[in-house]
Design a protein around this motif. Structure first.
Motif, PDB file in Angstrom:
ATOM      1  N   GLY A 118     -10.568  17.211   2.436  1.00 36.25           N
ATOM      2  CA  GLY A 118     -11.210  17.598   3.680  1.00 36.25           C
ATOM      3  C   GLY A 118     -11.180  16.446   4.664  1.00 36.25           C
ATOM      4  O   GLY A 118     -10.740  15.339   4.333  1.00 36.25           O
ATOM      5  N   PRO A 119     -11.639  16.691   5.893  1.00 32.12           N
ATOM      6  CA  PRO A 119     -11.611  15.611   6.887  1.00 32.12           C
ATOM      7  C   PRO A 119     -12.449  14.406   6.478  1.00 32.12           C
ATOM      8  O   PRO A 119     -12.017  13.260   6.641  1.00 32.12           O
ATOM      9  N   PHE A 120     -13.648  14.647   5.942  1.00 25.74           N
ATOM     10  CA  PHE A 120     -14.505  13.531   5.541  1.00 25.74           C
ATOM     11  C   PHE A 120     -13.931  12.810   4.333  1.00 25.74           C
ATOM     12  O   PHE A 120     -13.954  11.577   4.267  1.00 25.74           O
ATOM     13  N   ALA A 121     -13.399  13.557   3.365  1.00 29.12           N
ATOM     14  CA  ALA A 121     -12.811  12.932   2.169  1.00 29.12           C
ATOM     15  C   ALA A 121     -11.576  12.119   2.537  1.00 29.12           C
ATOM     16  O   ALA A 121     -11.360  11.023   1.998  1.00 29.12           O
ATOM     17  N   ALA A 122     -10.766  12.625   3.454  1.00 30.55           N
ATOM     18  CA  ALA A 122      -9.585  11.865   3.881  1.00 30.55           C
ATOM     19  C   ALA A 122      -9.996  10.584   4.594  1.00 30.55           C
ATOM     20  O   ALA A 122      -9.379   9.531   4.397  1.00 30.55           O
ATOM     21  N   PHE A 123     -11.049  10.664   5.405  1.00 33.12           N
ATOM     22  CA  PHE A 123     -11.535   9.454   6.071  1.00 33.12           C
ATOM     23  C   PHE A 123     -12.081   8.457   5.058  1.00 33.12           C
ATOM     24  O   PHE A 123     -11.756   7.276   5.094  1.00 33.12           O
ATOM     25  N   ARG A 124     -12.912   8.951   4.131  1.00 27.77           N
ATOM     26  CA  ARG A 124     -13.598   8.071   3.185  1.00 27.77           C
ATOM     27  C   ARG A 124     -12.652   7.461   2.163  1.00 27.77           C
ATOM     28  O   ARG A 124     -12.814   6.308   1.781  1.00 27.77           O
ATOM     29  N   ARG A 125     -11.653   8.191   1.730  1.00 24.86           N
ATOM     30  CA  ARG A 125     -10.797   7.694   0.659  1.00 24.86           C
ATOM     31  C   ARG A 125      -9.482   7.067   1.143  1.00 24.86           C
ATOM     32  O   ARG A 125      -8.825   6.375   0.377  1.00 24.86           O
ATOM     33  N   VAL A 126      -9.105   7.308   2.408  1.00 20.70           N
ATOM     34  CA  VAL A 126      -7.841   6.761   2.902  1.00 20.70           C
ATOM     35  C   VAL A 126      -8.080   5.804   4.074  1.00 20.70           C
ATOM     36  O   VAL A 126      -7.714   4.635   4.019  1.00 20.70           O
ATOM     37  N   PHE A 127      -8.682   6.319   5.154  1.00 19.81           N
ATOM     38  CA  PHE A 127      -8.783   5.531   6.382  1.00 19.81           C
ATOM     39  C   PHE A 127      -9.785   4.380   6.254  1.00 19.81           C
ATOM     40  O   PHE A 127      -9.512   3.269   6.710  1.00 19.81           O
ATOM     41  N   LEU A 128     -10.941   4.630   5.657  1.00 20.94           N
ATOM     42  CA  LEU A 128     -11.970   3.589   5.533  1.00 20.94           C
ATOM     43  C   LEU A 128     -11.510   2.400   4.688  1.00 20.94           C
ATOM     44  O   LEU A 128     -11.698   1.249   5.104  1.00 20.94           O
ATOM     45  N   PRO A 129     -10.904   2.612   3.504  1.00 17.14           N
ATOM     46  CA  PRO A 129     -10.430   1.434   2.758  1.00 17.14           C
ATOM     47  C   PRO A 129      -9.359   0.635   3.499  1.00 17.14           C
ATOM     48  O   PRO A 129      -9.293  -0.589   3.371  1.00 17.14           O
ATOM     49  N   GLY A 146      -3.061  -0.483  13.491  1.00 20.31           N
ATOM     50  CA  GLY A 146      -1.993  -0.716  12.528  1.00 20.31           C
ATOM     51  C   GLY A 146      -1.985   0.246  11.354  1.00 20.31           C
ATOM     52  O   GLY A 146      -1.072   0.217  10.536  1.00 20.31           O
ATOM     53  N   ILE A 147      -2.979   1.118  11.242  1.00 17.85           N
ATOM     54  CA  ILE A 147      -3.038   2.066  10.135  1.00 17.85           C
ATOM     55  C   ILE A 147      -2.157   3.264  10.460  1.00 17.85           C
ATOM     56  O   ILE A 147      -2.248   3.851  11.539  1.00 17.85           O
ATOM     57  N   ASP A 148      -1.305   3.623   9.527  1.00 20.40           N
ATOM     58  CA  ASP A 148      -0.401   4.748   9.721  1.00 20.40           C
ATOM     59  C   ASP A 148      -1.187   6.054   9.630  1.00 20.40           C
ATOM     60  O   ASP A 148      -1.800   6.355   8.610  1.00 20.40           O
ATOM     61  N   ARG A 149      -1.171   6.832  10.680  1.00 19.62           N
ATOM     62  CA  ARG A 149      -1.928   8.094  10.733  1.00 19.62           C
ATOM     63  C   ARG A 149      -1.342   9.142   9.791  1.00 19.62           C
ATOM     64  O   ARG A 149      -2.018  10.094   9.422  1.00 19.62           O
ATOM     65  N   ARG A 150      -0.087   8.968   9.404  1.00 18.91           N
ATOM     66  CA  ARG A 150       0.524   9.933   8.489  1.00 18.91           C
ATOM     67  C   ARG A 150      -0.131   9.906   7.116  1.00 18.91           C
ATOM     68  O   ARG A 150      -0.085  10.908   6.402  1.00 18.91           O
ATOM     69  N   LEU A 151      -0.779   8.785   6.758  1.00 17.98           N
ATOM     70  CA  LEU A 151      -1.462   8.723   5.466  1.00 17.98           C
ATOM     71  C   LEU A 151      -2.656   9.664   5.430  1.00 17.98           C
ATOM     72  O   LEU A 151      -2.894  10.342   4.432  1.00 17.98           O
ATOM     73  N   VAL A 152      -3.401   9.718   6.508  1.00 15.02           N
ATOM     74  CA  VAL A 152      -4.543  10.634   6.584  1.00 15.02           C
ATOM     75  C   VAL A 152      -4.040  12.070   6.605  1.00 15.02           C
ATOM     76  O   VAL A 152      -4.609  12.950   5.941  1.00 15.02           O
ATOM     77  N   ALA A 198      -1.307  13.132   5.234  1.00  7.32           N
ATOM     78  CA  ALA A 198      -0.841  13.425   3.877  1.00  7.32           C
ATOM     79  C   ALA A 198      -2.020  13.767   2.970  1.00  7.32           C
ATOM     80  O   ALA A 198      -1.931  14.691   2.149  1.00  7.32           O
ATOM     81  N   ALA A 199      -3.117  13.047   3.107  1.00  5.79           N
ATOM     82  CA  ALA A 199      -4.306  13.363   2.301  1.00  5.79           C
ATOM     83  C   ALA A 199      -4.835  14.745   2.654  1.00  5.79           C
ATOM     84  O   ALA A 199      -5.243  15.507   1.767  1.00  5.79           O
ATOM     85  N   ARG A 200      -4.833  15.062   3.940  1.00  2.81           N
ATOM     86  CA  ARG A 200      -5.273  16.398   4.361  1.00  2.81           C
ATOM     87  C   ARG A 200      -4.330  17.474   3.819  1.00  2.81           C
ATOM     88  O   ARG A 200      -4.760  18.550   3.418  1.00  2.81           O
ATOM     89  N   GLY A 201      -3.043  17.190   3.795  1.00  3.55           N
ATOM     90  CA  GLY A 201      -2.061  18.143   3.277  1.00  3.55           C
ATOM     91  C   GLY A 201      -2.175  18.349   1.782  1.00  3.55           C
ATOM     92  O   GLY A 201      -1.797  19.401   1.260  1.00  3.55           O
ATOM     93  N   LEU A 202      -2.693  17.354   1.082  1.00  4.18           N
ATOM     94  CA  LEU A 202      -2.869  17.467  -0.373  1.00  4.18           C
ATOM     95  C   LEU A 202      -4.215  18.066  -0.750  1.00  4.18           C
ATOM     96  O   LEU A 202      -4.575  18.084  -1.928  1.00  4.18           O
ATOM     97  N   GLY A 203      -4.976  18.531   0.237  1.00  2.00           N
ATOM     98  CA  GLY A 203      -6.197  19.264  -0.069  1.00  2.00           C
ATOM     99  C   GLY A 203      -7.495  18.545   0.212  1.00  2.00           C
ATOM    100  O   GLY A 203      -8.563  19.097  -0.042  1.00  2.00           O
TER     101      GLY A 203
END
Length: 138
Positions: free
Chosen positions: A44-55, A29-35, A37-42
């Motif tokens: 990294g892969p781990f930061a996008a996972f930790r700050r967007v996908f994990l929460p 149910g998590i929208d992949r476009r959010l990750v 978007a985080a990658r597009g805003l600069g």
């Protein structure tokens, strides 16, 4: 067999589907476009996972953890067979106090404490996690 490691491996093998299915349902149910978007805003892969996908997947992690914990409390046969009497779980200890030792007061106290703990955990999970979304009904 006949040791704690064998009991742990057997329990993990049995409980793994109960952990994976709520996690999978939640992560679907998590929208992949959010990750993205985080990658597009600069990020990294781990930061996008930790700050967007994990929460966003925390409700699934909490739900899977509580579900596995509650189901694991009722293990009776698996530890008895794999542990050979050396590794005793709470359900087996309660049954031994009722049937073998005839210590009904201790068994009643253990069973009541276990029941209250399970109900409190389920009430806490009910308030934190949307169970309909977690179980795929939403």
């Amino acid at each position: 067999m006949r040791n704690e490691f064998g009991v742990i491996v057997g329990m993990i093998h049995y409980m793994l589907p109960y952990a994976i299915l709520p996690l999978y349902t939640n992560m679907q149910g998590i929208d992949r476009r959010l990750v993205n978007a985080a990658r597009g805003l600069g990020a990294g892969p781990f930061a996008a996972f930790r700050r967007v996908f994990l929460p966003l997947s925390l409700p699934g992690i909490i739900g899977a953890g509580v579900l596995v914990f509650v189901f694991s409390l009722g293990f009776y046969i698996t530890p008895a067979i794999l542990g050979g009497g050396k590794t005793v779980m709470i359900a087996e200890y309660i049954a031994a106090n009722i049937l073998d030792n005839i210590r009904w007061g201790l068994a009643t106290m253990l069973a009541s404490t276990l029941l209250v703990t399970v109900f409190l955990l389920l009430a806490l999970m009910w308030r934190v996690v949307d169970l309909r979304k977690l179980l795929g009904a939403a």
